[in-house]
Scaffold this motif. Structure first.
Motif, PDB file in Angstrom:
ATOM      1  N   THR A 199       0.812  -1.223   0.000  1.00  0.00           N
ATOM      2  CA  THR A 199       0.000   0.000   0.000  1.00  0.00           C
ATOM      3  C   THR A 199       0.843   1.268   0.000  1.00  0.00           C
ATOM      4  N   THR A 200       2.077   1.161   0.474  1.00  0.00           N
ATOM      5  CA  THR A 200       2.941   2.345   0.515  1.00  0.00           C
ATOM      6  C   THR A 200       3.897   2.432  -0.667  1.00  0.00           C
ATOM      7  N   GLY A 201       3.775   1.505  -1.608  1.00  0.00           N
ATOM      8  CA  GLY A 201       4.693   1.478  -2.740  1.00  0.00           C
ATOM      9  C   GLY A 201       4.499   2.639  -3.691  1.00  0.00           C
ATOM     10  N   SER A 202       5.570   3.018  -4.387  1.00  0.00           N
ATOM     11  CA  SER A 202       5.529   4.178  -5.286  1.00  0.00           C
ATOM     12  C   SER A 202       4.640   3.944  -6.502  1.00  0.00           C
ATOM     13  N   GLN A 203       4.441   2.659  -6.895  1.00  0.00           N
ATOM     14  CA  GLN A 203       3.567   2.313  -8.017  1.00  0.00           C
ATOM     15  C   GLN A 203       2.387   1.463  -7.528  1.00  0.00           C
ATOM     16  N   SER A 204       1.968   1.712  -6.285  1.00  0.00           N
ATOM     17  CA  SER A 204       1.019   0.803  -5.635  1.00  0.00           C
ATOM     18  C   SER A 204      -0.274   0.619  -6.433  1.00  0.00           C
ATOM     19  N   ILE A 205      -0.632  -0.649  -6.551  1.00  0.00           N
ATOM     20  CA  ILE A 205      -1.864  -1.029  -7.224  1.00  0.00           C
ATOM     21  C   ILE A 205      -2.966  -1.332  -6.214  1.00  0.00           C
ATOM     22  N   ARG A 206      -2.592  -1.316  -4.934  1.00  0.00           N
ATOM     23  CA  ARG A 206      -3.511  -1.694  -3.874  1.00  0.00           C
ATOM     24  C   ARG A 206      -4.612  -0.650  -3.675  1.00  0.00           C
ATOM     25  N   ASN A 207      -5.798  -1.172  -3.342  1.00  0.00           N
ATOM     26  CA  ASN A 207      -6.971  -0.333  -3.071  1.00  0.00           C
ATOM     27  C   ASN A 207      -7.327   0.565  -4.258  1.00  0.00           C
ATOM     28  N   SER A 208      -6.995   0.082  -5.460  1.00  0.00           N
ATOM     29  CA  SER A 208      -7.340   0.806  -6.683  1.00  0.00           C
ATOM     30  C   SER A 208      -8.226  -0.110  -7.533  1.00  0.00           C
ATOM     31  N   PRO A 209      -8.802   0.417  -8.607  1.00  0.00           N
ATOM     32  CA  PRO A 209      -9.602  -0.452  -9.493  1.00  0.00           C
ATOM     33  C   PRO A 209      -8.795  -1.579 -10.126  1.00  0.00           C
ATOM     34  N   TYR A 210      -7.466  -1.517 -10.001  1.00  0.00           N
ATOM     35  CA  TYR A 210      -6.599  -2.516 -10.629  1.00  0.00           C
ATOM     36  C   TYR A 210      -5.948  -3.448  -9.608  1.00  0.00           C
ATOM     37  N   ASP A 211      -6.488  -3.454  -8.411  1.00  0.00           N
ATOM     38  CA  ASP A 211      -5.996  -4.371  -7.390  1.00  0.00           C
ATOM     39  C   ASP A 211      -6.343  -5.801  -7.786  1.00  0.00           C
ATOM     40  N   GLY A 212      -5.600  -6.748  -7.247  1.00  0.00           N
ATOM     41  CA  GLY A 212      -5.847  -8.147  -7.573  1.00  0.00           C
ATOM     42  C   GLY A 212      -5.093  -9.050  -6.629  1.00  0.00           C
ATOM     43  N   LEU A 213      -5.107 -10.318  -6.947  1.00  0.00           N
ATOM     44  CA  LEU A 213      -4.355 -11.323  -6.206  1.00  0.00           C
ATOM     45  C   LEU A 213      -3.160 -11.721  -7.060  1.00  0.00           C
ATOM     46  N   PHE A 214      -1.963 -11.456  -6.591  1.00  0.00           N
ATOM     47  CA  PHE A 214      -0.742 -11.685  -7.349  1.00  0.00           C
ATOM     48  C   PHE A 214      -0.020 -12.883  -6.743  1.00  0.00           C
ATOM     49  N   ILE A 215       0.150 -13.921  -7.558  1.00  0.00           N
ATOM     50  CA  ILE A 215       0.666 -15.203  -7.089  1.00  0.00           C
ATOM     51  C   ILE A 215       2.090 -15.388  -7.601  1.00  0.00           C
TER      52      ILE A 215
END
Length: 461
Positions: free
Chosen positions: A283-299
């Motif tokens: 969530t604190t990443g510079s390119q964070s995808i979290r909590n956005s419309p593009y969030d997902g489960l990354f395996i």
């Protein structure tokens, strides 16, 4: 008196014969669309049976470029069933519901001259060993289809093109018959490809459409394209969700928190530093995808034991093991799966072991015989599936549906002999052996997972 009885018997016999003839005549006059069902035998071939009900569904098929030879091969490959298809779902056989917690890795990189102007992947080069002293002891060059292909097995569909709509259709039928719910599509971004193929992103819409026809779902297996990093991964995830996310066949995994999120398998995730992944996946990443419309489960792919902590640092949501070779890596060794599941539970990760029917890649890596795993007429596959179920996984992935180069396919294969090669096959069993075994274990997994999932799975944050 005797003459009277004889005359009565004759008259009675003639009367019975007249009644029987009348009934047969009426039966022959029954119209073709009577309510008694289809003519006898039609229900034995779903391909033919469906033609009496299709209506508007035939429109899309008429647009497909299908040659007569492929049609004949596909008709021969149809599984015979004694149950006719429903008129409302003419393509679906009377099988158990699909298991959406059973995924299979799928490759759309094959080509032939009819659809692609040349052979792609079937003519795979023979790869050199990293030690030149070993390489010199083995053949060099490329395979020469159609009789010489980069595989130790030979497909029932022949040297097909992944662009042939009838091939995609047949593949979806086979997955459906195996009770597989999700195919994990090998994917490169537009303009990129593996070193032996061409880009296939333009095939995704057709694959989604054909999958939806059989109630299958599609997730994405993102390959290690050139210069893959956090920035272009953000763009590519956004591209996939924007372009394909609204399709009814686009797969989403429902978490215990009620979120339904896209899932992305990241092949060779370990070659990118965990700090880069953290830019994207925390969530604190510079390119964070979290909590956005593009969030997902990354395996993430776990190969070595130490990768566990890199995966945690990178912000991944789960691990998978991919390789179908028991003992080849820490992750692919069945004896480590219970420990990996315990680790995943501790840190709220999905555990997705990968099972396979066997392994043999000596057609393209002739120096790699030590990693061959004999199928033992399906016993190797069932042992892997049993080990996976024992670990109570979140999902089970199958390596693979059609990775022919590494001999991990569950797709139908047939006997073939040429002057130079005798291909392996599934005898004494049918070409559908591994689809049938998959269906059996899919149903078993579905029942067992229903019993343990809610008690033992932790909700995803």
């Amino acid at each position: 008196m005797a003459k009277f009885r004889r005359r009565t018997c004759i008259i009675l016999s003639l009367f019975i014969l007249f009644i029987f003839s009348l009934m047969m005549g009426l039966k022959m006059l029954r119209p073709n669309k009577a309510t008694f069902g289809d003519p006898f035998g039609l229900e034995l071939l779903p391909e033919l049976h469906q033609q009496t009900h299709l209506g508007k569904n035939l429109d899309s098929q008429n647009n497909d470029k299908i040659n007569s030879e492929t049609n004949i091969k596909n008709l021969k490959s149809v599984e015979i069933t004694l149950k006719p298809s429903k008129a409302s779902e003419p393509y679906l056989e009377e099988l158990q519901p699909l298991n959406y917690y059973l995924h299979v890795f799928y490759y759309s990189w094959y080509g032939n001259p009819q659809f692609d102007g040349k052979y792609i992947h079937w003519n795979h080069p023979i790869l050199k060993h990293w030690d030149p002293r070993i390489t010199k002891n083995y053949p060099q060059g490329k395979h020469n289809p159609p009789d010489d292909i980069g595989s130790s097995f030979y497909p029932e569909l022949g040297i097909y093109s992944s662009r042939d709509p009838s091939v995609i259709e047949t593949h979806m039928k086979q997955m459906y018959s195996a009770s597989i719910g999700v195919l994990a599509l090998s994917w490169y971004p537009p303009g990129t490809n593996d070193e032996n193929g061409e880009n296939t992103d333009d095939l995704v819409p057709t694959i989604l459409d054909k999958a939806h026809k059989y109630n299958l779902k599609v997730t994405f297996h993102i390959e290690p394209y050139s210069n893959r990093d956090d920035q272009n991964m953000y763009k590519n995830v956004k591209y996939i969700i924007d372009k394909y996310g609204s399709h009814p066949a686009f797969y989403r995994y429902k978490t215990k928190t009620g979120n339904a999120l896209p899932m992305f398998y990241i092949y060779d995730s370990y070659i990118t530093k965990p700090e880069k992944w953290a830019n994207l996946l925390t969530t604190t990443g510079s390119q964070s995808i979290r909590n956005s419309p593009y969030d997902g489960l990354f395996i993430a792919l776990l190969v070595e034991s130490k990768h566990r902590y890199d995966i945690l640092q990178g912000g991944f949501d789960g691990i998978y093991t991919y390789f179908a070779t028991n003992g080849f890596t820490y992750g692919s060794s069945y004896e480590n799966w219970a420990g990996l599941k315990f680790f995943c539970d501790q840190f709220n990760l999905l555990f997705i072991p990968s099972v396979g029917p066997g392994y043999i890649d000596t057609s393209i890596r002739p120096w790699n015989a030590q990693n061959t795993r004999n199928r033992i007429s399906g016993k190797y596959y069932e042992t892997a599936l049993g080990a996976a179920l024992h670990a109570h996984p979140s999902v089970i992935s199958i390596t693979s549906f059609n990775e022919w180069h590494e001999g991990t396919q569950i797709e139908k294969a047939v006997p073939k002999r040429t002057s130079n090669t005798v291909y392996l096959d599934y005898r004494p069993h049918k070409p559908s052996l591994y689809l049938e075994l998959t269906r059996k274990w899919s149903e078993k997994y579905s029942k067992e997972r229903a019993a343990y999932a809610f008690d033992h799975e932790l909700p995803l944050s």
